[in-house]
Design a protein around this motif. Structure first.
Motif, PDB file in Angstrom:
ATOM      1  N   ASN A 154      39.591  51.035  30.315  1.00 41.12           N
ATOM      2  CA  ASN A 154      38.755  50.059  29.617  1.00 41.12           C
ATOM      3  C   ASN A 154      38.793  48.704  30.324  1.00 41.12           C
ATOM      4  N   TYR A 155      38.368  47.658  29.576  1.00 42.03           N
ATOM      5  CA  TYR A 155      38.265  46.326  30.182  1.00 42.03           C
ATOM      6  C   TYR A 155      39.626  45.670  30.432  1.00 42.03           C
ATOM      7  N   GLY A 156      40.701  46.342  30.095  1.00 40.56           N
ATOM      8  CA  GLY A 156      42.024  45.795  30.379  1.00 40.56           C
ATOM      9  C   GLY A 156      42.542  46.172  31.756  1.00 40.56           C
ATOM     10  N   TYR A 157      41.867  47.102  32.438  1.00 40.99           N
ATOM     11  CA  TYR A 157      42.315  47.578  33.752  1.00 40.99           C
ATOM     12  C   TYR A 157      41.546  46.850  34.855  1.00 40.99           C
ATOM     13  N   ASN A 158      42.002  45.687  35.179  1.00 42.32           N
ATOM     14  CA  ASN A 158      41.289  44.858  36.152  1.00 42.32           C
ATOM     15  C   ASN A 158      41.867  45.043  37.562  1.00 42.32           C
ATOM     16  N   ASN A 159      41.668  46.235  38.117  1.00 40.96           N
ATOM     17  CA  ASN A 159      42.159  46.485  39.472  1.00 40.96           C
ATOM     18  C   ASN A 159      41.106  47.182  40.338  1.00 40.96           C
ATOM     19  N   TYR A 160      39.836  46.928  40.027  1.00 38.21           N
ATOM     20  CA  TYR A 160      38.717  47.472  40.795  1.00 38.21           C
ATOM     21  C   TYR A 160      37.870  46.317  41.344  1.00 38.21           C
ATOM     22  N   THR A 161      37.094  46.617  42.377  1.00 34.58           N
ATOM     23  CA  THR A 161      36.131  45.650  42.914  1.00 34.58           C
ATOM     24  C   THR A 161      34.728  46.131  42.579  1.00 34.58           C
ATOM     25  N   THR A 162      33.937  45.275  41.950  1.00 33.69           N
ATOM     26  CA  THR A 162      32.581  45.626  41.527  1.00 33.69           C
ATOM     27  C   THR A 162      31.553  45.039  42.490  1.00 33.69           C
ATOM     28  N   TYR A 163      30.689  45.895  43.028  1.00 41.77           N
ATOM     29  CA  TYR A 163      29.609  45.462  43.921  1.00 41.77           C
ATOM     30  C   TYR A 163      28.274  45.709  43.230  1.00 41.77           C
ATOM     31  N   TYR A 176      22.250  43.524  53.346  1.00 39.83           N
ATOM     32  CA  TYR A 176      23.250  42.463  53.524  1.00 39.83           C
ATOM     33  C   TYR A 176      22.993  41.245  52.633  1.00 39.83           C
ATOM     34  N   ASN A 177      21.750  40.808  52.545  1.00 38.50           N
ATOM     35  CA  ASN A 177      21.426  39.575  51.809  1.00 38.50           C
ATOM     36  C   ASN A 177      21.329  39.761  50.299  1.00 38.50           C
ATOM     37  N   ASN A 178      21.420  40.995  49.833  1.00 38.88           N
ATOM     38  CA  ASN A 178      21.232  41.247  48.401  1.00 38.88           C
ATOM     39  C   ASN A 178      22.462  41.862  47.730  1.00 38.88           C
ATOM     40  N   ILE A 179      23.586  41.864  48.429  1.00 40.13           N
ATOM     41  CA  ILE A 179      24.806  42.461  47.883  1.00 40.13           C
ATOM     42  C   ILE A 179      25.775  41.362  47.454  1.00 40.13           C
ATOM     43  N   TYR A 180      26.348  41.530  46.272  1.00 36.48           N
ATOM     44  CA  TYR A 180      27.282  40.536  45.725  1.00 36.48           C
ATOM     45  C   TYR A 180      28.503  41.243  45.135  1.00 36.48           C
ATOM     46  N   VAL A 181      29.622  40.556  45.202  1.00 32.37           N
ATOM     47  CA  VAL A 181      30.819  40.988  44.485  1.00 32.37           C
ATOM     48  C   VAL A 181      30.850  40.257  43.152  1.00 32.37           C
ATOM     49  N   VAL A 182      31.154  40.986  42.082  1.00 31.11           N
ATOM     50  CA  VAL A 182      31.280  40.373  40.761  1.00 31.11           C
ATOM     51  C   VAL A 182      32.751  40.041  40.540  1.00 31.11           C
ATOM     52  N   GLY A 183      33.055  38.768  40.306  1.00 29.84           N
ATOM     53  CA  GLY A 183      34.430  38.336  40.083  1.00 29.84           C
ATOM     54  C   GLY A 183      34.621  37.715  38.711  1.00 29.84           C
ATOM     55  N   ARG A 184      35.902  37.479  38.364  1.00 28.84           N
ATOM     56  CA  ARG A 184      36.249  36.892  37.059  1.00 28.84           C
ATOM     57  C   ARG A 184      36.861  35.507  37.251  1.00 28.84           C
ATOM     58  N   ILE A 185      36.561  34.621  36.321  1.00 29.15           N
ATOM     59  CA  ILE A 185      37.193  33.302  36.288  1.00 29.15           C
ATOM     60  C   ILE A 185      37.969  33.183  34.980  1.00 29.15           C
ATOM     61  N   GLU A 186      39.282  33.207  35.098  1.00 26.40           N
ATOM     62  CA  GLU A 186      40.161  33.005  33.948  1.00 26.40           C
ATOM     63  C   GLU A 186      40.562  31.526  33.898  1.00 26.40           C
ATOM     64  N   PRO A 187      41.137  31.059  32.817  1.00 27.45           N
ATOM     65  CA  PRO A 187      41.517  29.637  32.744  1.00 27.45           C
ATOM     66  C   PRO A 187      42.451  29.198  33.870  1.00 27.45           C
ATOM     67  N   ASP A 188      43.298  30.120  34.371  1.00 23.52           N
ATOM     68  CA  ASP A 188      44.298  29.727  35.359  1.00 23.52           C
ATOM     69  C   ASP A 188      44.030  30.245  36.768  1.00 23.52           C
ATOM     70  N   PHE A 189      43.053  31.113  36.929  1.00 25.73           N
ATOM     71  CA  PHE A 189      42.839  31.677  38.265  1.00 25.73           C
ATOM     72  C   PHE A 189      41.440  32.276  38.376  1.00 25.73           C
ATOM     73  N   LYS A 190      41.111  32.627  39.634  1.00 24.37           N
ATOM     74  CA  LYS A 190      39.825  33.252  39.939  1.00 24.37           C
ATOM     75  C   LYS A 190      40.128  34.498  40.773  1.00 24.37           C
ATOM     76  N   THR A 191      39.469  35.615  40.475  1.00 25.51           N
ATOM     77  CA  THR A 191      39.794  36.857  41.173  1.00 25.51           C
ATOM     78  C   THR A 191      38.558  37.736  41.360  1.00 25.51           C
ATOM     79  N   ASN A 192      38.602  38.584  42.392  1.00 25.60           N
ATOM     80  CA  ASN A 192      37.533  39.564  42.634  1.00 25.60           C
ATOM     81  C   ASN A 192      37.775  40.872  41.884  1.00 25.60           C
ATOM     82  N   TYR A 193      38.927  41.004  41.231  1.00 32.16           N
ATOM     83  CA  TYR A 193      39.261  42.252  40.546  1.00 32.16           C
ATOM     84  C   TYR A 193      38.659  42.291  39.148  1.00 32.16           C
TER      85      TYR A 193
END
Length: 791
Positions: free
Chosen positions: A207-216, A54-71
């Motif tokens: 590829n890196y254009g398909y941002n519809n997954y959640t990375t753990y 529990y204490n060592n698991i993280y979601v990797v998210g993206r920060i774009e200029p206009d928004f922030k997302t977990n995808y």
């Protein structure tokens, strides 16, 4: 000695059973409310804690200029695992985007949430199929599991865990799929599903254009997370820059970054989401504490008020050699007995109220569950309230001087009087805050229910289906068949419905300015079906052939974001297409009132968009039942891919779910306001009784000297009136700040009104005057001779 103290304590409690009942009853009600709040707080803050990592698991998210997302995109997880030794494991998951049916004979399951996960993600998330987690044999192989609950729906008599074949879609589809077994679906987790498909890898070829997954990712204990976060950002930028030569794109990539969000954050305060649930939970917990504090104040106040009745007892005991410590212990024993009885009563009240509480918050809490931690929390709370409510009264009672009290010259000190008055003011201050909060929550909810949304959800039915309508010509036959049913006014299909859910986002360029805005892929009659208003230009029309190739409609927020003047006719570029803006739609609140309307582009053709699956039908009000019956009967012919599986929801009910959290808060504040007022009035009633009894002779003398009943009522009420007035004056600034902060969580809100502050003062003053007057009536109407005849 303990036995003697216990006997004296029980006698004293029985002799003063009226006040004891008020003390115990008020404390029990407040403690019951606190128990429910603690149960809920423990439940909400313990999501996913059964995961050993529990204490060592993280979601990797993206920060774009206009928004922030977990995808994120599929290759990122593998790149992180290969480059950073502090990352023990990395995996990805993907949610299904539509509901489909599974069949076994006459048993049908509607799978709303079927998830994909690679084997690494399954290990990280501690997913446990019955029989253990297995690794699929080949790269492309999948092992599919249904949750234990859903397996029972399809196979109610199944006793083994052998694989089963199920039908997919309508009965005549001929499509089958293998279910390898069942899997525990932990409902006390952020990762829930109807079923899951586990593969060695998922998202191959994307590829890196398909941002519809959640990375753990799972990191090693002691990892410097901030440093790792920066390293992942550098890696992500490096991957995006591979093969890129356009200088403008390179500069844009340098503005992109990543973040790591702990698993502990995901339920209440995700970095890429709304932390309103966390704020509401904290507010609820503070509210529970305040209710308990008010009850403890009552206890303290009434115990001090009874001091004069116990003074001679203390004096005699001290003359007989009792030490102050022994007397303090005796009084604390009495207080502990009352608190213990209150705790037993509180558990009973909480158990009776629990079904209503569970229904309000849509949870399934139980008091008699060892996992809720009440088994150690309750004894701790019992000792705490005994200490808080009993220490000062015990010290006051044990501190009487024998020489004074046995001569009859005893009177409570000014310090005790100030404390009693201060505690009473504090009680009413909290009650006033709750009353003001309730009025303002009601006003905001009324505003939300009556405000123009910018679209009409009434009489619109959202029909679920599994067909993918990429092009208008594919949806046209379905539309034509539906429109032949009497009562149906219009039909459309889109990638989403306005129910508060997030839309997809892409980068679009106008006049050389690129911005990330939401997109919704639609079909003809989308705006007409939802009764969305046109600001300028036009909506999509079959009369214009270009509407299905390169025409778009944007909303007012998109116009403002780009700063476009005269937008109709201008070009907006996205997904390698130069679109022509043919119209501007007025903003409508698709995401509710908490979020501002997002800049959005609407297109019929969007190669970079999502599949259009959500059918919306507008039906005449007086023909709703007949139209739905006809749709159900004809659905196998209208939409063969769905066959007999016709299912729908009313759009206004879907949208109404956005108000759920605020309605919960309204109910909680209503209960809290009633409780705090009740407890405060209960304490005021008993307190007024002691004050009035202490002034019986004074009242008798005043009556003999000619004072009227009104004058005496005024005399008794005056001090309480002032205290309640002071409570209002103190609480108004606090209530103003708190309610203003709450209203600021809404993008669309009311102006802070004055009426709730005036109303709270009126209500509390009236209740105080009525309560004190009822208690004072006996003393006022008494014959003065009865009070003075022994003098």
């Amino acid at each position: 000695m303990f036995k003697l103290n216990l006997k004296i304590a029980l006698r004293n409690l029985w002799r003063n059973r009226g006040i004891t009942s008020i003390n115990v009853g008020g404390l029990a009600i407040a403690l019951a409310a606190f128990i429910l709040v603690v149960l809920y707080f423990t439940y909400e803050t313990s999501f996913d804690k059964t995961n050993p990592n529990y204490n060592n698991i993280y979601v990797v998210g993206r920060i774009e200029p206009d928004f922030k997302t977990n995808y994120t995109s599929p290759p990122l997880a593998k790149a992180i695992k290969q480059n950073f030794p502090e990352v023990e494991n990395a995996g990805i998951t993907k949610r299904g985007f539509f509901e489909f049916t599974m069949k076994n004979g006459n048993n049908t399951l509607f799978a709303k949430n079927f998830m994909q996960a690679d084997f690494n993600a399954a290990k990280i998330l501690d997913l446990k199929p019955t029989g253990g987690l297995e690794k699929p044999a080949g790269v492309a192989d999948r092992l599919s599991y249904l949750s234990e609950e859903n397996m029972k729906v399809l196979f109610p008599n199944k006793t083994d865990n052998k694989p089963e074949m199920v039908g997919m879609g309508p009965s005549n589809s001929g499509i089958t799929s293998k279910i390898n077994g069942s899997i525990a679906n932990n409902l006390h987790s952020n990762i829930t599903f109807d079923g899951i498909s586990i593969g060695n890898e998922i998202g191959q070829g994307e590829n890196y254009g398909y941002n519809n997954y959640t990375t753990y990712i799972q990191v090693k204990p002691g990892t410097d997370v901030a440093n790792l976060e920066q390293k992942i950002t550098d890696l992500y930028r490096k991957e995006l820059l591979k093969g890129e030569t356009d200088q403008k794109t390179i500069e844009e990539i340098k503005g992109v970054s990543t973040f790591l969000d702990p698993l502990a954050n995901l339920h209440l305060r995700p970095k890429a989401g709304n932390d309103a649930p966390y704020k509401i939970l904290i507010a609820l917990f503070v509210l529970g504490i305040l209710i308990l504090v008010i009850a403890c104040i009552n206890f303290t106040n009434l115990s001090i008020a009874q001091a004069t009745k116990r003074a001679k007892e203390v004096g005699v005991k001290k003359v007989m050699g009792a030490y102050r410590f022994q007397l303090t212990t005796q009084f604390l024993t009495e207080i502990f007995i009352q608190c213990f009885v209150a705790t037993i009563l509180a558990l009973t009240i909480a158990e009776l109220a629990l079904p209503y509480f569970n229904n309000l918050f849509q949870v399934n809490l139980s008091i008699w569950n060892i996992e809720n931690n009440l088994f150690w929390q309750l004894p701790l709370i019992l000792c705490l309230i005994t200490f808080v409510a009993g220490t000062y009264p015990a010290l006051v009672l044990s501190g009487f001087k024998p020489a004074l009290v046995l001569k009859g010259n005893f009177s409570t000190s000014k310090q005790s009087s100030w404390l009693r008055n201060g505690l009473l003011i504090f009680q009413f201050s909290i009650a006033v805050i709750f009353i003001i909060g309730l009025f303002i929550i009601n006003a905001q909810l009324k505003y939300m229910r009556t405000q123009d949304l910018g679209f009409t959800a009434n009489q619109v039915v959202y029909i679920k289906n599994i067909s993918l309508f990429h092009k208008p010509e594919k949806f046209a036959p379905v539309r034509d068949k539906i429109l032949k049913i009497q009562g149906i006014k219009s039909v459309t299909v889109a990638t989403g419905v306005p129910d508060g859910s997030e839309n997809g986002g892409n980068g679009y360029t106008v006049n050389g300015v690129q911005k990330s805005i939401d997109f919704v892929d639609v079909d003809f009659d989308y705006f007409e079906t939802l009764d969305i208003k046109l600001k300028e230009g036009r909506f999509f029309s079959k009369s214009f052939s270009t509407d299905t190739t390169n025409s778009v409609v944007i909303n007012e927020s998109a116009v403002a974001k780009y700063g476009i003047k005269n937008p109709v006719g201008q070009t907006i570029r996205g997904c390698n297409i130069d679109y022509k803006i043919v119209g501007v739609a007025k903003d409508f609140k698709a995401q509710g009132f908490e979020s501002a309307v997002q800049p959005t582009i609407y297109a019929i053709k969007n190669p970079c968009g999502n599949s259009k699956t959500k059918i919306m039908v507008k039906i005449e009000e007086n023909r709703m039942a007949d139209a739905l019956a006809a749709l159900k009967a004809q659905w196998p012919q209208i939409n063969p891919q769905d066959g007999e599986d016709f299912r729908y929801e009313f759009l206004d009910e879907l949208y109404g779910k956005l108000f759920k959290k605020q309605e919960q808060l309204q109910s909680v504040f209503f209960a809290a306001a009633l409780l705090t007022i009740f407890i405060a009035i209960l304490g005021l009633f008993a307190f007024a009784k002691y004050i009035t009894n202490g002034r019986i002779k004074e009242i008798a003398v005043r009556k003999i000297l000619g004072a009227s009943d009104i004058q005496i009522f005024k005399l008794i009420n005056s001090s309480f009136f002032i205290m309640v007035l002071v409570a209002n004056v103190i609480s108004w600034p606090v209530a103003y700040i708190l309610t203003k902060k709450w209203l600021e969580t809404f993008a669309y809100r009311i102006d802070l009104p004055v009426l709730p502050f005036v109303s709270s003062a009126t209500i509390t003053i009236l209740l105080a005057v009525i309560t004190v007057s009822i208690q004072a009536k006996k003393a006022v109407k008494a014959n003065p001779v009865d009070a003075l005849k022994y003098e």
